[in-house]
Design a protein around this motif. Structure first.
Motif, PDB file in Angstrom:
ATOM      1  N   LEU A 190       0.838  -1.207   0.000  1.00  0.00           N
ATOM      2  CA  LEU A 190       0.000   0.000   0.000  1.00  0.00           C
ATOM      3  C   LEU A 190       0.875   1.260   0.000  1.00  0.00           C
ATOM      4  CD1 LEU A 190      -3.026  -0.542   2.427  1.00  0.00           C
ATOM      5  CD2 LEU A 190      -2.937  -0.749  -0.042  1.00  0.00           C
ATOM      6  N   LEU A 191       2.056   1.117   0.567  1.00  0.00           N
ATOM      7  CA  LEU A 191       2.948   2.268   0.745  1.00  0.00           C
ATOM      8  C   LEU A 191       4.381   1.759   0.657  1.00  0.00           C
ATOM      9  CD1 LEU A 191       2.978   5.258   1.511  1.00  0.00           C
ATOM     10  CD2 LEU A 191       2.365   4.620   3.806  1.00  0.00           C
ATOM     11  N   HIS A 192       5.081   2.051  -0.452  1.00  0.00           N
ATOM     12  CA  HIS A 192       6.436   1.524  -0.586  1.00  0.00           C
ATOM     13  C   HIS A 192       7.265   2.292  -1.605  1.00  0.00           C
ATOM     14  CE1 HIS A 192       4.566  -0.342  -4.062  1.00  0.00           C
ATOM     15  NE2 HIS A 192       5.698  -0.918  -4.433  1.00  0.00           N
ATOM     16  N   VAL A 193       8.584   2.061  -1.550  1.00  0.00           N
ATOM     17  CA  VAL A 193       9.520   2.580  -2.558  1.00  0.00           C
ATOM     18  C   VAL A 193      10.041   1.344  -3.293  1.00  0.00           C
ATOM     19  CG1 VAL A 193      11.687   3.819  -2.946  1.00  0.00           C
ATOM     20  CG2 VAL A 193      10.166   4.531  -1.082  1.00  0.00           C
ATOM     21  N   MET A 216       2.038   5.283  -3.136  1.00  0.00           N
ATOM     22  CA  MET A 216       1.017   5.021  -2.110  1.00  0.00           C
ATOM     23  C   MET A 216      -0.362   4.848  -2.741  1.00  0.00           C
ATOM     24  SD  MET A 216      -0.059   7.096   1.341  1.00  0.00           S
ATOM     25  CE  MET A 216      -0.696   8.547   0.565  1.00  0.00           C
ATOM     26  N   ARG A 217      -1.068   3.809  -2.264  1.00  0.00           N
ATOM     27  CA  ARG A 217      -2.484   3.699  -2.632  1.00  0.00           C
ATOM     28  C   ARG A 217      -3.256   4.416  -1.515  1.00  0.00           C
ATOM     29  NH1 ARG A 217      -1.554  -1.960  -3.989  1.00  0.00           N
ATOM     30  NH2 ARG A 217      -3.409  -2.641  -2.852  1.00  0.00           N
ATOM     31  N   GLY A 218      -3.390   5.735  -1.713  1.00  0.00           N
ATOM     32  CA  GLY A 218      -3.857   6.626  -0.648  1.00  0.00           C
ATOM     33  C   GLY A 218      -5.214   6.278  -0.071  1.00  0.00           C
ATOM     34  N   ASN A 219      -6.159   6.032  -0.944  1.00  0.00           N
ATOM     35  CA  ASN A 219      -7.522   5.814  -0.468  1.00  0.00           C
ATOM     36  C   ASN A 219      -7.645   4.540   0.369  1.00  0.00           C
ATOM     37  OD1 ASN A 219     -10.574   4.949  -1.009  1.00  0.00           O
ATOM     38  ND2 ASN A 219     -10.352   7.177  -1.009  1.00  0.00           N
ATOM     39  N   GLU A 220      -7.002   3.459  -0.083  1.00  0.00           N
ATOM     40  CA  GLU A 220      -7.043   2.202   0.692  1.00  0.00           C
ATOM     41  C   GLU A 220      -6.326   2.377   2.036  1.00  0.00           C
ATOM     42  OE1 GLU A 220      -5.978  -1.417  -1.822  1.00  0.00           O
ATOM     43  OE2 GLU A 220      -6.009   0.226  -3.270  1.00  0.00           O
ATOM     44  N   THR A 221      -5.169   3.061   1.977  1.00  0.00           N
ATOM     45  CA  THR A 221      -4.399   3.301   3.210  1.00  0.00           C
ATOM     46  C   THR A 221      -5.246   4.106   4.202  1.00  0.00           C
ATOM     47  OG1 THR A 221      -2.432   3.419   1.828  1.00  0.00           O
ATOM     48  CG2 THR A 221      -2.184   4.160   4.091  1.00  0.00           C
ATOM     49  N   PHE A 222      -5.919   5.097   3.680  1.00  0.00           N
ATOM     50  CA  PHE A 222      -6.778   5.967   4.486  1.00  0.00           C
ATOM     51  C   PHE A 222      -7.810   5.145   5.270  1.00  0.00           C
ATOM     52  CE2 PHE A 222     -10.504   8.569   5.179  1.00  0.00           C
ATOM     53  CZ  PHE A 222     -10.003   9.800   5.531  1.00  0.00           C
ATOM     54  N   LYS A 223      -8.482   4.244   4.565  1.00  0.00           N
ATOM     55  CA  LYS A 223      -9.550   3.470   5.217  1.00  0.00           C
ATOM     56  C   LYS A 223      -9.006   2.568   6.329  1.00  0.00           C
ATOM     57  CE  LYS A 223     -12.536   3.526   1.221  1.00  0.00           C
ATOM     58  NZ  LYS A 223     -12.642   2.897  -0.085  1.00  0.00           N
ATOM     59  N   VAL A 224      -7.882   1.895   6.036  1.00  0.00           N
ATOM     60  CA  VAL A 224      -7.289   1.018   7.067  1.00  0.00           C
ATOM     61  C   VAL A 224      -6.814   1.862   8.250  1.00  0.00           C
ATOM     62  CG1 VAL A 224      -5.664  -0.863   7.527  1.00  0.00           C
ATOM     63  CG2 VAL A 224      -6.446  -0.487   5.199  1.00  0.00           C
ATOM     64  N   PRO A 252      -1.259  12.956  17.568  1.00  0.00           N
ATOM     65  CA  PRO A 252      -1.291  11.926  16.533  1.00  0.00           C
ATOM     66  C   PRO A 252      -0.200  12.137  15.489  1.00  0.00           C
ATOM     67  CG  PRO A 252      -2.940  13.609  16.073  1.00  0.00           C
ATOM     68  CD  PRO A 252      -2.178  14.071  17.295  1.00  0.00           C
ATOM     69  N   HIS A 253       0.122  11.068  14.761  1.00  0.00           N
ATOM     70  CA  HIS A 253       0.931  11.224  13.557  1.00  0.00           C
ATOM     71  C   HIS A 253       0.149  12.112  12.610  1.00  0.00           C
ATOM     72  CE1 HIS A 253       3.053  10.668   9.926  1.00  0.00           C
ATOM     73  NE2 HIS A 253       2.136   9.897   9.371  1.00  0.00           N
ATOM     74  N   GLN A 254       0.835  13.032  11.962  1.00  0.00           N
ATOM     75  CA  GLN A 254       0.163  14.045  11.145  1.00  0.00           C
ATOM     76  C   GLN A 254       0.152  13.616   9.676  1.00  0.00           C
ATOM     77  OE1 GLN A 254      -0.738  17.202  12.933  1.00  0.00           O
ATOM     78  NE2 GLN A 254      -0.241  15.980  14.728  1.00  0.00           N
ATOM     79  N   ALA A 255      -0.859  12.823   9.290  1.00  0.00           N
ATOM     80  CA  ALA A 255      -0.935  12.370   7.891  1.00  0.00           C
ATOM     81  C   ALA A 255      -2.077  13.050   7.162  1.00  0.00           C
ATOM     82  CB  ALA A 255      -1.114  10.859   7.833  1.00  0.00           C
ATOM     83  N   ASN A 256      -3.227  13.144   7.828  1.00  0.00           N
ATOM     84  CA  ASN A 256      -4.406  13.690   7.169  1.00  0.00           C
ATOM     85  C   ASN A 256      -5.374  14.182   8.244  1.00  0.00           C
ATOM     86  OD1 ASN A 256      -7.129  13.740   6.013  1.00  0.00           O
ATOM     87  ND2 ASN A 256      -6.164  12.855   4.203  1.00  0.00           N
ATOM     88  N   HIS A 257      -5.854  15.383   8.075  1.00  0.00           N
ATOM     89  CA  HIS A 257      -6.733  15.977   9.088  1.00  0.00           C
ATOM     90  C   HIS A 257      -7.989  15.136   9.307  1.00  0.00           C
ATOM     91  CE1 HIS A 257      -9.416  18.845  11.078  1.00  0.00           C
ATOM     92  NE2 HIS A 257      -8.301  19.392  11.512  1.00  0.00           N
ATOM     93  N   ARG A 258      -8.475  14.510   8.224  1.00  0.00           N
ATOM     94  CA  ARG A 258      -9.698  13.710   8.357  1.00  0.00           C
ATOM     95  C   ARG A 258      -9.443  12.459   9.202  1.00  0.00           C
ATOM     96  NH1 ARG A 258     -11.374  12.122   2.881  1.00  0.00           N
ATOM     97  NH2 ARG A 258      -9.261  12.616   2.235  1.00  0.00           N
ATOM     98  N   ILE A 259      -8.243  11.875   9.082  1.00  0.00           N
ATOM     99  CA  ILE A 259      -7.897  10.696   9.906  1.00  0.00           C
ATOM    100  C   ILE A 259      -7.808  11.132  11.375  1.00  0.00           C
ATOM    101  CG2 ILE A 259      -6.156   8.915  10.411  1.00  0.00           C
ATOM    102  CD1 ILE A 259      -5.309   8.988   7.477  1.00  0.00           C
TER     103      ILE A 259
END
Ligand code: COA
Length: 326
Positions: A190-193, A216-224, A252-259
């Motif tokens: 989902l998230l890699h180099v 990154m597969r952002g949307n899938e990562t977001f849901k998990v 929190p870890h700062q990734a997305n305000h909605r999370i």
């Protein structure tokens, strides 16, 4: 009961600010989309000469100063990063050299955005088991070097920075009450180099195909992330017998305000009890929590005796939490 207590915090942000408006000129995006979907307004970008250890050094010096201890009084150095100076040796060893000390152990931890919590867990275990008394834990990232500046789905999210803490053994009731870390490798992609490691070493082709950058597969990562973090924060408090209304601050870890908002809502916390740096820093992976913690300490948002909850989620997949009585 022996605990690990944070006795000093520090942080460092590179000078250069990259705003959403700057990004509008680089990729097909808008300030409005970035703000609404992520909460980010701007992020810092390291200077060409700056690598992860340089940012780590600045943050570490501040943390040591705040703790009132000298580098030679440390027993262990841990650096959480996914953007090390180089693959070999560890950034922690380079940092040790820059701090002017020798002989104490130093190693890196790669747990992506959960890296700081992982490192805290290692430091806490060494301290509680009586092996070490003083540990420097750093989260340092120069993500801009592994960011694809042509990929609008990732480049608008990331930023550079470093944060550090000094932990010390204490016999009091305050300190780290519990740290929990988890991983699920089945979702590693989902998230890699993709390139640059032993699976796909660097070739002309890997460079041309932009495979040395974060995918990154952002949307899938977001849901998990939302599902996992909502459960994690509730479980952490329950396990420690702390009620959500006793919590002074969620960092929190700062990734997305909605999370972040979803996690806070699950605990019934207003955003006034949540540390937010995302708007100014973007997602700085392992650096985001220690950066936010240092800001919270320096702006007087944490008082002695406060319950503070740290939580993170990231590539691996990895996640983790730490409950602290300050
Ligand atoms: C990346 C993220 C902000 C995207 O938000 P989202 O609501 O999931 O958006 P989607 O990925 O579904 O994309 C929605 C649309 O916006 C578009 N889009 C993506 N990035 C964009 C950008 N920077 N600017 C404008 N549009 C963009 C997409 O192409 C898509 O368009 P389409 O519907 O025409 O296909 C969000 O998924 C996220 O934060 N993910 C998790 C990040 C994270 O926690 N990572 C792990 C810890 S570090």
């Amino acid at each position: 009961m022996v605990h690990a207590k944070i006795i000093g915090t520090g942080s460092y942000l590179p000078k250069k600010v990259l705003t959403n408006f700057d990004l509008e000129k680089m990729v097909d995006t808008s300030d409005e989309w970035i703000r609404e979907r992520t909460g980010i307004r701007e992020r810092r970008i390291a200077d060409k000469q700056e690598a992860a250890s340089d940012l780590a050094l600045m943050a570490s010096k501040e943390a040591l100063k705040a703790a009132g201890i000298k580098p030679k009084e440390l027993d262990l150095i841990l650096v959480a990063t996914v953007s090390p100076d180089m693959i070999l040796p560890s950034t922690a060893c380079i940092l040790q050299h820059k701090l002017g000390i020798k002989n104490i152990p130093a190693f890196d931890i790669n747990a992506a955005c959960s890296g700081f919590i992982y490192a805290l867990s290692v430091a806490d275990s060494f301290i509680r088991s009586g092996v070490y008394s003083r540990v420097l834990v750093v989260g340092a990232e120069v993500l801009s070097r592994i960011t694809d500046w042509k990929d609008r789905t990732t480049c608008v999210l990331l930023g550079d920075g470093a944060g550090a803490v000094v932990l010390e053994k204490t016999k009091g009731k305050r300190g780290i009450l519990s740290v929990n870390i988890y991983a699920d490798g089945s979702m590693w992609d989902l998230l890699h180099v993709p390139a640059g490691g032993s699976r796909m070493p660097a070739t002309k082709e890997t460079v041309q195909k932009r495979l040395h950058f974060i995918k990154m597969r952002g949307n899938e990562t977001f849901k998990v992330a939302v599902r996992t973090l909502e459960r994690l924060v509730v479980d952490t408090l329950k396990e420690n017998g702390v009620k959500p209304d006793e919590l002074s601050l969620l960092i929190p870890h700062q990734a997305n305000h909605r999370i972040i908002a979803a996690t806070a809502k699950r605990l019934g916390l207003g955003l006034d009890r949540v540390m937010l740096t995302l708007d100014r820093h973007g997602n700085t992976s392992a650096a985001s929590i220690p950066l936010a913690l240092d800001e919270a300490v320096r702006t007087g948002r944490i008082k002695e005796g406060d319950y503070i909850l740290l939580e993170a989620f990231g590539g691996g997949l990895t996640w983790g939490s730490a409950l602290i009585k300050w």
